[in-house]
Design a protein around this motif. Structure first.
Motif, PDB file in Angstrom:
ATOM      1  N   MET A   1      20.047 -49.713   9.931  1.00 59.54           N
ATOM      2  CA  MET A   1      20.600 -49.105   8.721  1.00 59.54           C
ATOM      3  C   MET A   1      19.890 -49.617   7.470  1.00 59.54           C
ATOM      4  O   MET A   1      19.599 -48.848   6.545  1.00 59.54           O
ATOM      5  CB  MET A   1      22.103 -49.376   8.649  1.00 59.54           C
ATOM      6  N   ARG A   2      19.579 -50.904   7.443  1.00 58.27           N
ATOM      7  CA  ARG A   2      18.850 -51.458   6.305  1.00 58.27           C
ATOM      8  C   ARG A   2      17.435 -50.877   6.239  1.00 58.27           C
ATOM      9  O   ARG A   2      16.929 -50.551   5.159  1.00 58.27           O
ATOM     10  CB  ARG A   2      18.817 -52.978   6.403  1.00 58.27           C
ATOM     11  N   HIS A   3      16.790 -50.753   7.392  1.00 55.73           N
ATOM     12  CA  HIS A   3      15.462 -50.153   7.466  1.00 55.73           C
ATOM     13  C   HIS A   3      15.488 -48.731   6.903  1.00 55.73           C
ATOM     14  O   HIS A   3      14.639 -48.359   6.074  1.00 55.73           O
ATOM     15  CB  HIS A   3      14.993 -50.133   8.929  1.00 55.73           C
ATOM     16  N   ASN A   4      16.434 -47.910   7.353  1.00 55.69           N
ATOM     17  CA  ASN A   4      16.508 -46.523   6.886  1.00 55.69           C
ATOM     18  C   ASN A   4      16.696 -46.457   5.380  1.00 55.69           C
ATOM     19  O   ASN A   4      16.000 -45.702   4.676  1.00 55.69           O
ATOM     20  CB  ASN A   4      17.657 -45.792   7.582  1.00 55.69           C
TER      21      ASN A   4
ATOM     22  N   ASP B   1      11.697 -53.160  19.150  1.00 59.68           N
ATOM     23  CA  ASP B   1      11.554 -54.448  18.482  1.00 59.68           C
ATOM     24  C   ASP B   1      11.417 -54.199  16.989  1.00 59.68           C
ATOM     25  O   ASP B   1      11.429 -53.066  16.532  1.00 59.68           O
ATOM     26  CB  ASP B   1      10.343 -55.223  19.028  1.00 59.68           C
ATOM     27  N   GLY B   2      11.314 -55.258  16.227  1.00 59.10           N
ATOM     28  CA  GLY B   2      11.148 -55.117  14.783  1.00 59.10           C
ATOM     29  C   GLY B   2      12.463 -55.037  14.039  1.00 59.10           C
ATOM     30  O   GLY B   2      13.539 -55.297  14.584  1.00 59.10           O
ATOM     31  N   ASP B   3      12.389 -54.647  12.762  1.00 59.15           N
ATOM     32  CA  ASP B   3      13.563 -54.718  11.899  1.00 59.15           C
ATOM     33  C   ASP B   3      14.629 -53.688  12.225  1.00 59.15           C
ATOM     34  O   ASP B   3      15.773 -53.821  11.794  1.00 59.15           O
ATOM     35  CB  ASP B   3      13.169 -54.622  10.415  1.00 59.15           C
ATOM     36  N   ALA B   4      14.305 -52.654  12.986  1.00 61.54           N
ATOM     37  CA  ALA B   4      15.297 -51.642  13.366  1.00 61.54           C
ATOM     38  C   ALA B   4      15.812 -51.841  14.787  1.00 61.54           C
ATOM     39  O   ALA B   4      16.318 -50.914  15.410  1.00 61.54           O
ATOM     40  CB  ALA B   4      14.700 -50.249  13.213  1.00 61.54           C
ATOM     41  N   SER B   5      15.699 -53.055  15.309  1.00 66.02           N
ATOM     42  CA  SER B   5      16.101 -53.330  16.692  1.00 66.02           C
ATOM     43  C   SER B   5      17.564 -53.744  16.820  1.00 66.02           C
ATOM     44  O   SER B   5      18.048 -53.966  17.926  1.00 66.02           O
ATOM     45  CB  SER B   5      15.201 -54.401  17.305  1.00 66.02           C
ATOM     46  N   THR B   6      18.271 -53.873  15.696  1.00 64.46           N
ATOM     47  CA  THR B   6      19.721 -54.065  15.701  1.00 64.46           C
ATOM     48  C   THR B   6      20.345 -52.969  14.856  1.00 64.46           C
ATOM     49  O   THR B   6      19.660 -52.321  14.044  1.00 64.46           O
ATOM     50  CB  THR B   6      20.131 -55.427  15.127  1.00 64.46           C
ATOM     51  N   TYR B   7      21.658 -52.763  15.013  1.00 58.93           N
ATOM     52  CA  TYR B   7      22.301 -51.726  14.216  1.00 58.93           C
ATOM     53  C   TYR B   7      22.180 -52.011  12.723  1.00 58.93           C
ATOM     54  O   TYR B   7      21.775 -51.147  11.939  1.00 58.93           O
ATOM     55  CB  TYR B   7      23.777 -51.574  14.601  1.00 58.93           C
ATOM     56  N   ALA B   8      22.518 -53.227  12.318  1.00 61.14           N
ATOM     57  CA  ALA B   8      22.431 -53.569  10.895  1.00 61.14           C
ATOM     58  C   ALA B   8      20.992 -53.461  10.398  1.00 61.14           C
ATOM     59  O   ALA B   8      20.732 -52.943   9.304  1.00 61.14           O
ATOM     60  CB  ALA B   8      22.974 -54.974  10.648  1.00 61.14           C
ATOM     61  N   GLY B   9      20.054 -53.909  11.218  1.00 59.30           N
ATOM     62  CA  GLY B   9      18.653 -53.806  10.833  1.00 59.30           C
ATOM     63  C   GLY B   9      18.193 -52.363  10.733  1.00 59.30           C
ATOM     64  O   GLY B   9      17.415 -52.013   9.838  1.00 59.30           O
TER      65      GLY B   9
ATOM     66  N   ALA C   1       4.507 -31.256   6.876  1.00 60.75           N
ATOM     67  CA  ALA C   1       3.700 -32.035   5.935  1.00 60.75           C
ATOM     68  C   ALA C   1       2.398 -31.320   5.614  1.00 60.75           C
ATOM     69  O   ALA C   1       1.968 -31.255   4.453  1.00 60.75           O
ATOM     70  CB  ALA C   1       3.428 -33.421   6.512  1.00 60.75           C
ATOM     71  N   GLU C   2       1.764 -30.780   6.652  1.00 62.61           N
ATOM     72  CA  GLU C   2       0.484 -30.102   6.443  1.00 62.61           C
ATOM     73  C   GLU C   2       0.647 -28.830   5.625  1.00 62.61           C
ATOM     74  O   GLU C   2      -0.117 -28.582   4.685  1.00 62.61           O
ATOM     75  CB  GLU C   2      -0.133 -29.777   7.803  1.00 62.61           C
ATOM     76  N   GLU C   3       1.664 -28.045   5.968  1.00 70.36           N
ATOM     77  CA  GLU C   3       1.819 -26.753   5.298  1.00 70.36           C
ATOM     78  C   GLU C   3       2.389 -26.896   3.888  1.00 70.36           C
ATOM     79  O   GLU C   3       2.106 -26.063   3.017  1.00 70.36           O
ATOM     80  CB  GLU C   3       2.687 -25.825   6.140  1.00 70.36           C
ATOM     81  N   ALA C   4       3.194 -27.926   3.655  1.00 69.18           N
ATOM     82  CA  ALA C   4       3.774 -28.119   2.330  1.00 69.18           C
ATOM     83  C   ALA C   4       2.983 -29.090   1.479  1.00 69.18           C
ATOM     84  O   ALA C   4       3.274 -29.264   0.296  1.00 69.18           O
ATOM     85  CB  ALA C   4       5.216 -28.607   2.456  1.00 69.18           C
ATOM     86  N   GLY C   5       1.982 -29.752   2.070  1.00 69.25           N
ATOM     87  CA  GLY C   5       1.179 -30.710   1.321  1.00 69.25           C
ATOM     88  C   GLY C   5       1.942 -31.929   0.884  1.00 69.25           C
ATOM     89  O   GLY C   5       1.733 -32.453  -0.218  1.00 69.25           O
ATOM     90  N   LEU C   6       2.818 -32.442   1.763  1.00 71.15           N
ATOM     91  CA  LEU C   6       3.659 -33.589   1.423  1.00 71.15           C
ATOM     92  C   LEU C   6       3.303 -34.790   2.290  1.00 71.15           C
ATOM     93  O   LEU C   6       2.901 -34.628   3.443  1.00 71.15           O
ATOM     94  CB  LEU C   6       5.140 -33.236   1.626  1.00 71.15           C
ATOM     95  N   PRO C   7       3.502 -35.998   1.766  1.00 69.10           N
ATOM     96  CA  PRO C   7       3.248 -37.196   2.581  1.00 69.10           C
ATOM     97  C   PRO C   7       4.385 -37.469   3.555  1.00 69.10           C
ATOM     98  O   PRO C   7       5.530 -37.055   3.328  1.00 69.10           O
ATOM     99  CB  PRO C   7       3.158 -38.311   1.537  1.00 69.10           C
ATOM    100  N   ILE C   8       4.075 -38.168   4.642  1.00 66.91           N
ATOM    101  CA  ILE C   8       5.087 -38.662   5.569  1.00 66.91           C
ATOM    102  C   ILE C   8       5.305 -40.134   5.239  1.00 66.91           C
ATOM    103  O   ILE C   8       4.388 -40.948   5.328  1.00 66.91           O
ATOM    104  CB  ILE C   8       4.652 -38.479   7.022  1.00 66.91           C
ATOM    105  N   ALA C   9       6.532 -40.472   4.851  1.00 64.45           N
ATOM    106  CA  ALA C   9       6.815 -41.778   4.256  1.00 64.45           C
ATOM    107  C   ALA C   9       7.241 -42.834   5.265  1.00 64.45           C
ATOM    108  O   ALA C   9       7.595 -43.947   4.869  1.00 64.45           O
ATOM    109  CB  ALA C   9       7.883 -41.638   3.182  1.00 64.45           C
ATOM    110  N   GLY C  10       7.232 -42.520   6.549  1.00 66.75           N
ATOM    111  CA  GLY C  10       7.620 -43.505   7.549  1.00 66.75           C
ATOM    112  C   GLY C  10       8.572 -42.912   8.559  1.00 66.75           C
ATOM    113  O   GLY C  10       8.756 -41.701   8.639  1.00 66.75           O
TER     114      GLY C  10
END
Length: 343
Positions: A327-330, A317-325, A298-307
């Motif tokens: 995949m939906r999160h990604n 915990d959170g929305d990626a704490s289950t398989y379906a969650g 990111a630093e060398e290419a000047g790009l943002p990190i989107a998550g």
């Protein structure tokens, strides 16, 4: 098995009709994605222990004597196969476990190393959709190997030292359609281990398969909303080949299929050049990889990190704490970063 025999003795002496299991079925899984799938299908009838915890890396896992004891006490063991768990065969042998095994990926045609390493930038191409068996739900071999007392069970070359996947990509769960085959194999393994609750497992699996089919369509819609020229994602390691194959997205990463690899300076330089040539819009952390590599890019290419994307482990915990969650999160994170960048 000892509990089942004890229950049989009690029933025989008292004349009482007892359920198939007085306690939940004890299931040991290799990592958290499988744990959630087993819980979705097993419901209240299962008690699941994951050897590799949430937000933890299966590639770098080293089993302990306590893990061998957990397997020895299990009624069912579930693992991925496809060379993901290079330690599993030795662990099962050390535990003297003789019960049923579920190879969750059984019935799936794996993607090989060629898909994962298309060029020096480790491009994972999303240009094919026919490499998995679309009718895999109907196969007769459910992957739990109960006729193989030697524990050979096609451990998918699990005896390899270290964590090298060779020419086989093990991350098949990152395509929701292929993941439905995991669910079928898990369902059938649970029925074998606990036939008294077979109808419960079939009913739960049917509902979960319907949920995953709807999720697969949802992800297709999200990816289709991203302009083709923007469908290029940069992550920590080559884990998203199956996502790329299923949803027509390309991926780049600084390292290969295993997170224990380290990129050379020359590879990093070539990857930075590729980011500029391909006009990459954003980079993503991966929850089980070293964030320093993405931060350097990111630093060398000047790009943002989107998550953060999740690949080999669920979130604590959170929305990626289950398989379906997960995949939906990604899919949502990728869509929000790359579709908006086209505006």
């Amino acid at each position: 098995m000892r509990r089942l025999l004890a229950l049989g003795l009690i029933a025989g002496t008292t004349g009482l009709a007892l359920p198939a299991w007085a306690d939940p079925l004890r299931v040991v899984t290799s990592f958290s994605v499988l744990t959630d799938m087993v819980e979705q299908v097993g419901g209240e009838q299962v008690e699941v222990t994951s050897l590799v915890g949430r937000d933890s890396d299966t590639h770098a896992f080293s089993p302990s004597p306590g893990d061998a004891r957990r397997i020895a006490e299990a009624d069912l063991v579930v693992f991925n196969g496809l060379q993901l768990e290079g330690w599993m065969e030795r662990l099962i042998e050390a535990s003297s476990y003789r019960g049923p095994l579920v190879v969750a990926s059984r019935g799936i045609t794996p993607l090989g190393g060629d898909e994962a390493h298309a060029d020096d930038g480790h491009v994972q191409k999303g240009d094919a959709h026919g490499s998995h068996d679309a009718e895999a739900h109907g196969h007769e071999d459910h992957g739990h190997g109960h006729d193989e007392p030697s524990h050979d069970h096609e451990h998918e070359a699990e005896g390899h030292e270290g964590h090298d996947h060779g020419e086989m990509d093990p991350h098949a769960w990152l395509d929701v359609t292929r993941a439905q085959q995991y669910v079928v194999n898990i369902r059938d393994g649970l029925i074998e281990a606990d036939p008294g609750h077979a109808e419960t497992y079939r009913r739960n699996a049917a509902g979960y398969l319907d949920e995953l089919a709807a999720l697969d369509e949802e992800i297709h819609v999200l990816m289709a909303d991203i302009p083709v020229e923007n469908r290029l994602v940069v992550t920590g390691h080559d884990s998203f080949n199956y996502f790329a194959d299923a949803y027509d997205v390309r991926f780049l990463s600084p390292v290969g299929l295993s997170t224990v690899n380290e990129p050379s300076a020359a590879l990093m330089a070539r990857l930075i050049d590729t980011l500029e040539e391909q006009q990459v819009k954003a980079l993503f952390y991966e929850n089980i990889t070293n964030p320093a590599l993405i931060e350097q890019l990111a630093e060398e290419a000047g790009l943002p990190i989107a998550g953060t994307l999740y690949s080999g482990a669920l979130a604590a915990d959170g929305d990626a704490s289950t398989y379906a969650g997960m995949m939906r999160h990604n899919a949502t994170r990728i869509h929000d970063a790359l579709a908006k960048s086209a505006d």
